[in-house]
Design an enzyme around this catalytic site. Sequence first.
Site: not given
Length: 319
Positions: A183, A273, A302
């Site tokens: 991320s 995501d 995610h």
Amino acid sequence: MPILDMSLEELKVYKGINPCPEDFDGYWTRALKELEGVDPSVEYIPSNFKVSYADCFDMYFTGVKGARVHAKCLKPKNTSGKNPALIMFHGYRGNSGDWVEKLPYVAMGFTVVAMDCRGQGGSSEDVGGNKGTTYGGHIIRGLEDNPDNLMFRHIFLDAVELARIVMDMEDVDSERVGVTGYSQGGALTLACASLEPRIKKIAPVYPFLSDYKRVWHMDLAKDAYEELNYYFRFFDPLHEKEEEVFTKLGYIDVKNLAKYIKSEVLFTATLLDNICPPSTQFAIYNNINSKKSLRIYHDYGHENLPMTNDAVFQFMKEL
């Protein structure tokens, strides 16, 4: 399967819509020149965390604007010659994580360093000093000031400085350094390799900080990107500065930096995501010109990705 974003065929050629400022190259040349003038004043403090096969330190260095930045540093014992090294970056608002998470690499003979991003959940210092709002997060920090005061500019430069410190360590082989993160950590991995071309291998996972305008168009300015929504609602409700805002964000858009990367890249993307949309991830990947390979999780968002840590480990152990 359900489709959150573009089709996979479209994703494989998409390169992004967020503007790249005309002086982008000069901006980062100037930023790196500023970094060269910083005395890092590196300090190592032995940690209370002990393990028989590693020396563990709380490491501090001075970044741009005078901030003291913290990182965990683990050095393997009983090795000869110079070691490979791995640099780790954490997710947005998080921290460098537990010591024990780094030990598999140390056991393989790696020096491991994990940075706390300034002003987030770890021990690094946020010196502030920019004009305009500080509400909501780091993406919009400095947005109403000179672009040289964007918060993520400073964090990207911290990542580069850390890489240079690691490469200069007496027991590290500067030609065998890798970087990884999820991320925000994936974004910093890419930014670090973009601005420090000696990095050998990188493994970003569903990276953040990319193609901000696409995030806005998808109505996903929420969760990690929610501060974009806050900015327009509170400071530009008529969107009179929209083009200016997205252009300025282009300085800290990882897809714009990706063209500089010379490292070998193992890139992991997720197709469901809704935090870092797939198109924003592919916009980065498709702008990378170095040797690269892509791992696609079709049914994941995610979240924790099975086999990804194993894949990164196998990729990095070649160092």
